[in-house]
Scaffold this active site. Structure first.
Site, PDB file in Angstrom:
ATOM      1  N   GLU A   1       5.215   8.076  -9.762  1.00  0.00           N
ATOM      2  CA  GLU A   1       4.703   7.288 -10.894  1.00  0.00           C
ATOM      3  C   GLU A   1       3.179   7.163 -10.812  1.00  0.00           C
ATOM      4  O   GLU A   1       2.460   7.343 -11.799  1.00  0.00           O
ATOM      5  CB  GLU A   1       5.325   5.892 -10.900  1.00  0.00           C
ATOM      6  CG  GLU A   1       6.840   5.851 -11.058  1.00  0.00           C
ATOM      7  CD  GLU A   1       7.554   5.778  -9.712  1.00  0.00           C
ATOM      8  OE1 GLU A   1       7.082   6.409  -8.734  1.00  0.00           O
ATOM      9  OE2 GLU A   1       8.583   5.099  -9.650  1.00  0.00           O
TER      10      GLU A   1
ATOM     11  N   LYS B   1      -0.205   4.312  -0.596  1.00  0.00           N
ATOM     12  CA  LYS B   1      -0.245   4.531   0.858  1.00  0.00           C
ATOM     13  C   LYS B   1       0.148   5.972   1.174  1.00  0.00           C
ATOM     14  O   LYS B   1      -0.540   6.647   1.934  1.00  0.00           O
ATOM     15  CB  LYS B   1       0.700   3.548   1.555  1.00  0.00           C
ATOM     16  CG  LYS B   1       0.768   3.692   3.049  1.00  0.00           C
ATOM     17  CD  LYS B   1       1.712   2.668   3.651  1.00  0.00           C
ATOM     18  CE  LYS B   1       1.919   2.928   5.134  1.00  0.00           C
ATOM     19  NZ  LYS B   1       2.920   2.005   5.735  1.00  0.00           N
TER      20      LYS B   1
ATOM     21  N   GLU C   1      13.235  -5.717  -0.362  1.00  0.00           N
ATOM     22  CA  GLU C   1      13.020  -4.388   0.209  1.00  0.00           C
ATOM     23  C   GLU C   1      12.988  -4.474   1.740  1.00  0.00           C
ATOM     24  O   GLU C   1      13.307  -3.520   2.436  1.00  0.00           O
ATOM     25  CB  GLU C   1      11.728  -3.755  -0.310  1.00  0.00           C
ATOM     26  CG  GLU C   1      11.595  -2.276   0.044  1.00  0.00           C
ATOM     27  CD  GLU C   1      10.494  -1.566  -0.726  1.00  0.00           C
ATOM     28  OE1 GLU C   1       9.312  -1.669  -0.307  1.00  0.00           O
ATOM     29  OE2 GLU C   1      10.805  -0.911  -1.731  1.00  0.00           O
TER      30      GLU C   1
ATOM     31  N   GLY D   1       3.825  -1.215   2.883  1.00  0.00           N
ATOM     32  CA  GLY D   1       3.256  -1.401   1.549  1.00  0.00           C
ATOM     33  C   GLY D   1       3.393  -2.826   1.058  1.00  0.00           C
ATOM     34  O   GLY D   1       2.450  -3.421   0.541  1.00  0.00           O
ATOM     35  N   ARG D   2       4.568  -3.436   1.286  1.00  0.00           N
ATOM     36  CA  ARG D   2       4.796  -4.787   0.767  1.00  0.00           C
ATOM     37  C   ARG D   2       4.087  -5.855   1.596  1.00  0.00           C
ATOM     38  O   ARG D   2       4.172  -7.038   1.301  1.00  0.00           O
ATOM     39  CB  ARG D   2       6.288  -5.052   0.665  1.00  0.00           C
ATOM     40  CG  ARG D   2       7.064  -4.811   1.942  1.00  0.00           C
ATOM     41  CD  ARG D   2       8.553  -4.798   1.687  1.00  0.00           C
ATOM     42  NE  ARG D   2       9.337  -4.470   2.873  1.00  0.00           N
ATOM     43  CZ  ARG D   2       9.662  -3.226   3.221  1.00  0.00           C
ATOM     44  NH1 ARG D   2       9.254  -2.199   2.465  1.00  0.00           N
ATOM     45  NH2 ARG D   2      10.370  -2.992   4.322  1.00  0.00           N
TER      46      ARG D   2
ATOM     47  N   LYS E   1      14.772   8.792  -5.769  1.00  0.00           N
ATOM     48  CA  LYS E   1      13.593   9.601  -6.123  1.00  0.00           C
ATOM     49  C   LYS E   1      13.962  11.080  -6.148  1.00  0.00           C
ATOM     50  O   LYS E   1      13.556  11.826  -7.043  1.00  0.00           O
ATOM     51  CB  LYS E   1      12.476   9.371  -5.100  1.00  0.00           C
ATOM     52  CG  LYS E   1      11.927   7.958  -5.061  1.00  0.00           C
ATOM     53  CD  LYS E   1      10.873   7.818  -3.962  1.00  0.00           C
ATOM     54  CE  LYS E   1      10.364   6.391  -3.850  1.00  0.00           C
ATOM     55  NZ  LYS E   1       9.357   6.246  -2.754  1.00  0.00           N
TER      56      LYS E   1
ATOM     57  N   HIS F   1      13.677 -24.700 -19.311  1.00  0.00           N
ATOM     58  CA  HIS F   1      14.132 -24.466 -20.684  1.00  0.00           C
ATOM     59  C   HIS F   1      14.820 -23.123 -20.794  1.00  0.00           C
ATOM     60  O   HIS F   1      14.955 -22.567 -21.878  1.00  0.00           O
ATOM     61  CB  HIS F   1      12.910 -24.530 -21.618  1.00  0.00           C
ATOM     62  CG  HIS F   1      12.149 -25.806 -21.498  1.00  0.00           C
ATOM     63  ND1 HIS F   1      12.470 -26.948 -22.207  1.00  0.00           N
ATOM     64  CD2 HIS F   1      11.101 -26.136 -20.686  1.00  0.00           C
ATOM     65  CE1 HIS F   1      11.634 -27.924 -21.861  1.00  0.00           C
ATOM     66  NE2 HIS F   1      10.799 -27.463 -20.941  1.00  0.00           N
TER      67      HIS F   1
HETATM   68  O1  F6P Z   1       9.553   3.487  -2.821  1.00  0.00           O
HETATM   69  C1  F6P Z   1       9.273   2.237  -2.332  1.00  0.00           C
HETATM   70  C2  F6P Z   1       7.829   2.203  -1.921  1.00  0.00           C
HETATM   71  O2  F6P Z   1       7.606   3.099  -0.879  1.00  0.00           O
HETATM   72  C3  F6P Z   1       7.381   0.831  -1.500  1.00  0.00           C
HETATM   73  O3  F6P Z   1       7.774   0.501  -0.210  1.00  0.00           O
HETATM   74  C4  F6P Z   1       5.913   0.971  -1.688  1.00  0.00           C
HETATM   75  O4  F6P Z   1       5.247  -0.280  -1.711  1.00  0.00           O
HETATM   76  C5  F6P Z   1       5.851   1.687  -3.042  1.00  0.00           C
HETATM   77  O5  F6P Z   1       6.972   2.572  -3.015  1.00  0.00           O
HETATM   78  C6  F6P Z   1       4.571   2.433  -3.314  1.00  0.00           C
HETATM   79  O6  F6P Z   1       4.364   3.346  -2.269  1.00  0.00           O
HETATM   80  P1  F6P Z   1       2.902   4.019  -2.139  1.00  0.00           P
HETATM   81  O7  F6P Z   1       1.940   2.903  -1.836  1.00  0.00           O
HETATM   82  O8  F6P Z   1       3.052   4.983  -0.996  1.00  0.00           O
HETATM   83  O9  F6P Z   1       2.587   4.677  -3.439  1.00  0.00           O
END
Ligand code: F6P
Length: 565
Positions: free
Chosen positions: A217, A211, A379, A293-294, A525, A410
């Site tokens: 990453e 987003k 979150e 995002g979530r 971060k 289990h």
């Molecule tokens: O750092 C948390 C977060 O912003 C989440 O809320 C989000 O889903 C995820 O990292 C990935 O963010 P993006 O879609 O901006 O890469």
């Protein structure tokens, strides 16, 4: 929306008093059921195809009355209405939380802030569908003219968890000749596993889902993927292809664009950043800042899922979400599944002091649901200040964990039955096996065994087992919800996702917190960026930056020694 601190209200005090009385009385679920033959019927609610049996919770009729009074005082209904109508409920970011607009359907008109977003939602879904059709039919070709066989989703958090969960849940509905893989971790092992031998770059499409288009990453993995495609395909391969289709052939200098364009798509709210990364305009899909995002599974973030299961199944998932959205909007609190589940979460977190909650999907393909719910719930509601920035006067978001049944039996169910910590449980089970398993030997009987175990666990937790031997005694009185649906279909999955999204909303409304921001993850971060610079100095003798705390500085120095040993 309640303007006061909910813990300072008479309704909160009444619940606290009631909880103390209930706990002191030693009231057991066994007695609650014996004394009330109509309990199950009264404490079962439906939402769409979902049957939610909450009769095995530590509640009496008085509890329910007091909980509903708390919801009323907290202004839960007003908060629901505000979210659904596109108010800027995410106050710290000044945004709506309008994920329901993603599935409002063609006839609806939804306004986010002051913009009617219906048309743009529809347009993006149409673009997604055209893209999915082209990949699924083989019409979409890579840089060397070959059809796409593997889609690799690059994303993390909300740009991965819901998607991966849904992709697994809907395995019965996936295109048989398309392989969809996921890379989330910056650990090179994650991408390496996906790029394992046999993956043909000429037939691979990477979808970068971010987003913000700033998540370290994801961008690191996207750069690596782009380099892999470019190096693996090589200008010669592209030239041979273009030479075959055009007299002059493609200039090698054009290769970078051809390779990237044929093998890279992006889903983001920052289209300019995606273009700068080299993704062609036709391959960039839009997310909006009014979808967290979530909460974005129903958005273009679900592109890889739509490619895997097709636009019709994706549409069925959206319709399932919409059905529960309508349940949320229309059902009075006493029979509103999301309101009841949100109230129960607060009841156990704040009046029983229970810190965690376990989610137990009795479905192999729903095994990633707990991971997805961890982000959605934790979150969203892992917050310590309320909407006005005041320290909250109570406990907020529970720790959510879980695993698919029957595996948990289990593993950790011993603690659930005989531990000193009570953990409210959500059981999820389906009356029919997955659509594509019926042909397998004794599938029906094995599925019955799965369902029997689910029912047995909920019963044993609630009613326990008397024994003369204390080592064998099960105390019972351990609460659970059992959610049952006919089958794990796209629609039912959408209903489950929406139900949990809305439960989070209700919890946040009760606690008076902002469920839609996540500032808590930003500092880590920033620290990582500074530390990474020092780790990257491995070849130089330069001192570790003074900015680090002593423990970190020590680790960095040790890292250098170990790495270079
Ligand atoms: O750092 C948390 C977060 O912003 C989440 O809320 C989000 O889903 C995820 O990292 C990935 O963010 P993006 O879609 O901006 O890469």
């Amino acid at each position: 929306m309640a303007s006061t601190d909910i813990t300072a209200t008479a309704e909160w005090a009444a619940l606290a008093r009631h909880a103390r009385e209930l706990q002191a009385s030693g009231t057991h679920l066994r007695a609650l059921f014996e004394d009330d033959p109509g309990r199950v019927e009264r404490l079962t609610v439906t939402a769409g195809d979902l049957v939610i049996d909450w009769s095995r919770h530590l509640v009496t009729a008085e509890t329910v009355e007091l909980l509903l009074a708390l919801a009323d005082r907290a202004g839960v209904a007003d908060r629901i209405a505000a979210v659904l109508s596109g108010d800027p409920v995410n106050a710290t970011e000044g945004r709506p939380a309008l994920h329901t607009a993603l599935r409002a359907g063609s006839g609806a008109s939804v306004v986010a802030g002051s913009v009617d977003v219906t048309a743009s939602v529809r347009a993006e879904l149409d673009r997604m569908a055209a893209f999915a059709r082209a990949v699924r039919s083989g019409e979409r070709r890579g840089a060397t003219g070959r059809p796409i066989r593997t889609v690799v989703n690059l994303g993390i958090g909300g740009s991965y968890l819901g998607l991966a969960m849904a992709h697994e849940a809907l395995a019965a509905f996936r295109h048989p000749d398309l392989d969809c893989r996921f890379v989330a971790n910056v650990d090179p092992a994650d991408l390496a596993t996906v790029l394992r031998a046999g993956l043909d770059p000429a037939e691979t499409l990477f979808v970068v889902v971010s987003k913000s288009f700033t998540t370290a990453e994801t961008l690191a993995n996207a750069r690596a993927a782009r380099a892999w495609v470019t190096s693996e395909l090589g200008p010669e391969a592209v030239d041979r292809h273009f030479a075959a289709v055009t007299a002059e052939g493609a200039a090698a200098a054009e290769f970078g664009v051809a390779a990237v364009d044929g093998h890279l798509a992006a889903v983001t709210a920052d289209g300019a950043a995606a273009a700068e990364f080299g993704v062609g305009a036709g391959n960039v899909f839009e997310m909006w800042d009014w979808v967290g995002g979530r909460y974005s599974l129903g958005s273009a973030a679900g592109l890889s899922l739509m490619v895997a299961v097709g636009e019709d199944r994706f549409g069925e998932m959206l319709a399932g979400m919409r059905a529960v959205d309508e349940h949320l909007a229309r059902r009075p609190p006493a029979v509103n599944a999301a309101v009841l589940m949100g109230l129960l979460a607060v009841w156990y977190r704040d009046f029983w002091g229970l810190q965690t909650r376990v989610v137990l999907p009795y479905s192999h393909r729903l095994r990633l649901l707990p991971d997805y719910l961890q982000q959605l719930q934790m979150e969203s509601n892992g917050k310590r200040v309320d909407l006005k920035g005041r320290a909250v006067g109570c406990e907020t978001g529970p720790i959510v964990w879980g695993a698919a049944g029957t595996g948990g039996q289990h593993s950790f169910h011993q603690l659930l039955h005989q531990g000193t910590t009570v953990v409210p449980a959500d059981f999820i089970v389906f009356a029919r096996p997955d659509a594509d398993t019926a042909h397998l030997p004794e599938a029906g009987r094995r599925h019955q065994s799965l369902v029997a175990n689910c029912f047995a666990q909920a019963s044993a937790l609630a009613f326990g087992a008397a024994s003369g031997d204390p080592h064998r005694e099960l105390p019972g009185n351990r609460p659970s919800t059992v959610i049952m649906a006919p089958e794990l279909t796209p629609s039912v999955l959408g209903q489950l996702v929406a139900l949990y999204e809305h439960e989070v909303l209700v919890q946040g409304a009760l606690w008076g917190i902002n469920s839609f921001d996540q500032y808590g993850v930003e500092h880590g971060k920033t620290l990582a960026e500074a530390i990474e610079q020092d780790l990257a100095r491995a070849g130089t003798a330069g001192p570790v930056a003074a900015a680090h705390d002593p423990a970190t500085a020590s680790l960095i120095a040790r890292y250098h020694r170990l790495r270079n040993a």
